[in-house]
Design a protein around this motif. Structure first.
Motif, mmCIF file in Angstrom:
data_model
loop_
_atom_site.group_PDB
_atom_site.id
_atom_site.type_symbol
_atom_site.label_atom_id
_atom_site.label_comp_id
_atom_site.label_asym_id
_atom_site.label_seq_id
_atom_site.Cartn_x
_atom_site.Cartn_y
_atom_site.Cartn_z
ATOM 1 N N ALA A 54 -3.890 -13.552 -5.960
ATOM 2 C CA ALA A 54 -3.579 -14.948 -6.154
ATOM 3 C C ALA A 54 -2.482 -15.507 -5.624
ATOM 4 N N ALA A 55 -1.240 -14.989 -5.860
ATOM 5 C CA ALA A 55 -0.112 -15.291 -4.918
ATOM 6 C C ALA A 55 -0.131 -14.878 -3.524
ATOM 7 N N ARG A 56 -0.926 -13.999 -3.105
ATOM 8 C CA ARG A 56 -1.135 -13.359 -1.881
ATOM 9 C C ARG A 56 0.444 -13.027 -1.602
ATOM 10 N N ARG A 57 0.719 -12.017 -2.653
ATOM 11 C CA ARG A 57 2.173 -11.149 -2.456
ATOM 12 C C ARG A 57 2.005 -9.692 -2.776
ATOM 13 N N VAL A 58 2.735 -8.951 -2.065
ATOM 14 C CA VAL A 58 2.772 -7.658 -2.052
ATOM 15 C C VAL A 58 4.098 -7.239 -2.094
ATOM 16 N N ARG A 59 4.283 -6.233 -3.599
ATOM 17 C CA ARG A 59 5.689 -5.768 -3.960
ATOM 18 C C ARG A 59 5.447 -4.213 -3.962
ATOM 19 N N PHE A 60 6.251 -3.666 -3.398
ATOM 20 C CA PHE A 60 6.716 -2.105 -3.502
ATOM 21 C C PHE A 60 8.123 -1.795 -4.108
ATOM 22 N N GLU A 61 8.048 -1.133 -5.372
ATOM 23 C CA GLU A 61 9.063 -0.869 -6.348
ATOM 24 C C GLU A 61 9.618 -2.267 -6.616
ATOM 25 N N ASP A 62 10.989 -2.389 -6.220
ATOM 26 C CA ASP A 62 11.848 -3.636 -6.641
ATOM 27 C C ASP A 62 11.796 -4.603 -5.457
ATOM 28 N N ARG A 63 10.984 -4.209 -4.406
ATOM 29 C CA ARG A 63 11.427 -5.368 -3.160
ATOM 30 C C ARG A 63 9.718 -5.846 -2.792
ATOM 31 N N THR A 64 9.923 -7.032 -2.408
ATOM 32 C CA THR A 64 8.715 -7.850 -1.775
ATOM 33 C C THR A 64 8.463 -7.464 -0.535
ATOM 34 N N LYS B 3 4.949 -2.264 7.952
ATOM 35 C CA LYS B 3 5.517 -2.975 7.057
ATOM 36 C C LYS B 3 5.334 -2.272 5.670
ATOM 37 N N LEU B 4 4.044 -1.357 5.730
ATOM 38 C CA LEU B 4 3.652 -0.691 4.397
ATOM 39 C C LEU B 4 4.456 0.408 4.136
ATOM 40 N N PRO B 5 4.555 1.040 2.914
ATOM 41 C CA PRO B 5 5.385 2.339 2.509
ATOM 42 C C PRO B 5 4.309 3.533 2.878
ATOM 43 N N GLN B 6 4.411 4.085 3.954
ATOM 44 C CA GLN B 6 3.696 5.159 4.329
ATOM 45 C C GLN B 6 3.400 6.151 3.436
ATOM 46 N N GLN B 7 4.163 6.379 2.626
ATOM 47 C CA GLN B 7 4.389 7.776 1.542
ATOM 48 C C GLN B 7 2.983 7.274 0.526
ATOM 49 N N LEU C 120 2.808 0.362 -5.554
ATOM 50 C CA LEU C 120 2.512 -0.747 -4.707
ATOM 51 C C LEU C 120 1.617 -1.829 -5.525
ATOM 52 N N VAL C 121 1.897 -3.197 -5.193
ATOM 53 C CA VAL C 121 1.198 -3.832 -5.980
ATOM 54 C C VAL C 121 0.771 -5.345 -5.415
ATOM 55 N N MET C 122 -0.429 -5.442 -5.235
ATOM 56 C CA MET C 122 -0.959 -6.507 -4.662
ATOM 57 C C MET C 122 -1.222 -7.716 -5.483
#
Length: 236
Positions: free
Chosen positions: A137-147, A200-204, A132-134
């Protein structure tokens, strides 16, 4: 961020407040220097945007008083582009940065983010927790290959909790940082945003825990949060 804007040009102040709120910040405005000085004795902010030419107490005097009483809140001075002496004086008194008027709102936002990162000892706007990446600056969250699509307020809530990963953040602090004083936040408003964010968060990898009677904490199965890696970088 929770931001106090001290600016007596009401047209400029209104434009700045609207812009910063659109990007997910809680913003209060004060036009009088002396009132702002008294106000900052009791309220805490992540950042102060401070004009120099203010009624009753100018910005340099206000800044000097803040530093005298040990208030280390980052201060971004709003100066006229031609006033080199004002910029030098502001930095000498204790300003963290300055921006010359008229300014581009994109630059203003970037400088606000930079000051916040500096206070948190971050060098990058990217925070990685496992896959998971925050991108702050862009105010964007990505988890693996999805936003993960987060509205501004939910993103701000995630910023607050991840900024204190593994620590309890009180409900009152979250309320103060999410909402300006002019905004009404009901008793269950924070719970509503926490519930939306949880879904919306990946709980794992990252979960929000309710500490009953105290507040909330974000915790992860990974012990470290890696800063400064671009999307797609490998996790060591």
């Amino acid at each position: 961020m929770r931001i106090l804007l001290v600016e007596d040009n009401l047209d400029l102040a209104q434009a700045v407040v609207q812009h910063l709120r659109r990007t997910g910040n809680a913003v209060d405005h004060e036009a009088d220097g002396l009132n702002a000085c008294r106000y900052l004795e009791h309220e805490r902010y992540d950042l102060v945007l401070l004009d120099i030419g203010l009624p009753r107490m100018d910005g340099l005097s206000l800044l000097a008083e803040l530093r005298r009483r040990g208030d280390a809140t980052p201060v971004l001075m709003l100066t006229e582009r031609s006033d080199i002496e004002d910029r030098i004086s502001a930095l000498d008194v204790g300003a963290d940065d300055y921006i010359g008027k008229p300014f581009d709102f994109r630059e203003l936002s970037a400088r606000c983010r930079a000051l916040t990162r500096r206070r948190q000892a971050q060098t990058s706007s990217l925070v990685r927790i496992g896959p998971l990446v925050m991108d702050n600056a862009a105010r964007r969250v990505r988890f693996e290959d999805r936003t993960i699509d987060l509205p501004n307020r939910e993103y701000s809530l995630l910023e607050i909790l991840v900024g204190r990963l593994g620590q309890v953040v009180s409900k009152s602090e979250i309320t103060n940082r999410l909402f300006a004083l002019s905004e009404e936040a009901g008793s269950n408003t924070v719970e509503l945003y926490v519930a939306r964010l949880r879904k919306k968060l990946p709980q794992q990898f990252l979960r929000i825990v309710t500490v009953r009677g105290t507040g909330y904490l974000a915790e992860t199965t990974r012990a470290e949060a890696i800063l400064g890696q671009p999307f797609g970088a490998a996790h060591d």
